[in-house]
Design a protein around this motif. Sequence first.
Motif, PDB file in Angstrom:
ATOM      1  N   GLU A 180     -46.817  -7.643 -19.494  1.00  0.00           N
ATOM      2  CA  GLU A 180     -48.064  -7.329 -18.813  1.00  0.00           C
ATOM      3  C   GLU A 180     -48.477  -8.523 -17.955  1.00  0.00           C
ATOM      4  O   GLU A 180     -49.366  -9.301 -18.303  1.00  0.00           O
ATOM      5  N   GLU A 279     -45.892   4.988 -15.315  1.00  0.00           N
ATOM      6  CA  GLU A 279     -46.244   3.602 -15.004  1.00  0.00           C
ATOM      7  C   GLU A 279     -47.744   3.476 -14.773  1.00  0.00           C
ATOM      8  O   GLU A 279     -48.371   2.494 -15.180  1.00  0.00           O
ATOM      9  N   ARG A 283     -50.126   0.975 -17.032  1.00  0.00           N
ATOM     10  CA  ARG A 283     -50.961  -0.080 -16.446  1.00  0.00           C
ATOM     11  C   ARG A 283     -52.438   0.190 -16.676  1.00  0.00           C
ATOM     12  O   ARG A 283     -53.215  -0.754 -16.883  1.00  0.00           O
ATOM     13  N   THR A 286     -53.242  -0.855 -20.166  1.00  0.00           N
ATOM     14  CA  THR A 286     -53.273  -2.317 -20.252  1.00  0.00           C
ATOM     15  C   THR A 286     -54.599  -2.864 -19.741  1.00  0.00           C
ATOM     16  O   THR A 286     -55.238  -3.714 -20.375  1.00  0.00           O
ATOM     17  N   TYR A 287     -55.050  -2.361 -18.589  1.00  0.00           N
ATOM     18  CA  TYR A 287     -56.297  -2.866 -18.000  1.00  0.00           C
ATOM     19  C   TYR A 287     -57.491  -2.526 -18.876  1.00  0.00           C
ATOM     20  O   TYR A 287     -58.325  -3.397 -19.184  1.00  0.00           O
TER      21      TYR A 287
END
Length: 457
Positions: A180, A279, A283, A286-287
Amino acid sequence: MLTPKFGQTSVTFLHLAQDLGLEVLVPSDRPVLYLLEEARPLLPLEGALLLFRPEGSLWRYRTASGFLLPAPDSELLVYAKQEGLGVALYPPWLKREELAKALALRLFHLGAGLGLASLLDLLLKLPERPFLEVLYQATGLALARVAPWGEVLGFAGPVPPQHPKEPGEGRGWLSLEAGEGVLVAYGEEEGLKRARGLLEVAARLLKVRALERSLERMREESLGGALLEGLILGEAEPERLFAFGFAEGVEWVLALVEPPAVSGRHRLAEERRREATLELRRRAGTYLDRLGVPYLLTVRGNRLAAMWQVHNPRKEAEGFLQALPPGSRLGYSAVHAAGEVQQAYREALIALKAARTGEALSFSGLDPVAFVLLQQSPEDLKALVERYLPLPPKLLKTLEAYVASGNVEEAAGALHIHPNTLRYRLRRIEATLGPLSRPEVLARVHLALRARDLLVG
């Protein structure tokens, strides 16, 4: 030379202090994992050797290895004996910087107990922030852990204010993919070259950690995704949000995100679209995970729907977009504080349709013209453009520049042409559309240009 006992993968406080010839006031067999020369409020302290006297409460330092001080401290001695921490004194004439350098040499260069295998074992067990501290002292290179959207997730040593966000290398720095985001090292070329192997291994360890976190997050998100899907369809009760950490009365937004477009209808294009959506989800998770707020995610076709408790909608939505692959676009609802998920979804869908590539657009910030136009079908918008903008590409570009500026000289400058050339083109445009000085002609042109933007977006 410091030589840890057989089977020992780290150096104990007592062993290290004795090796340095320091006066031990309180002995301790706790392991020394890394050095800490100043207080770091967010840094876990397990195994830290502190070269300073803490201010305020000593409770936070109960998991440290011990203290090295230039003078005794009665309160600290009592606390150290009570908690099992070590305390030793170094000569007051010895500079703390010199002491820190000597400690680093013994821990990572001369110590047989911290060879490569032991260092890797240590890195595997450490939380991320101490991980960087240990790696910093092992290599002598300043380090930064940078998220895909540019946020610094952690650092050790004197790092610059700006960091690369992609893998690569340059003069005085090396950036490696680390799951990450990236792991960036700063230092002299020779030091970077010497430490590259260890840095690449460390980056791979971070990547493995990121994959493990991603799998855990996906398991949790699958339940939340089912709830969000049910809320969007009106088949789930909003009260179920409490089970996912959403507090009653706290504001939230719902966003819809599209990845960069993949052209074609063949099998390979479909596979790429699926990969792009996955993807996007990775992401986004993750954010939002880093944002530290309750959230739900679900995939709907090639779009991602995300709902999260919000503090600063615009800042968080723009940060969200920065965390996604370049070329994505995002539309998000107005702020809500009740269970109006279906309404929020419709708002996000309208905002997404109006958003351009690389833009995060709020339903609340949507201009009235776009709002009215988006109630029409794409076929209707296309008909509007064809009816009121029957111009070749060169004249259409000229019209856009002129309407945007309202001034011949400025529009000519934007197009890099002479003002007389622009006037000639405007006469050709007016021969087709009518005089641009007439309000009804300008109104039609403005609507048609906005409809064209929405179709292109």
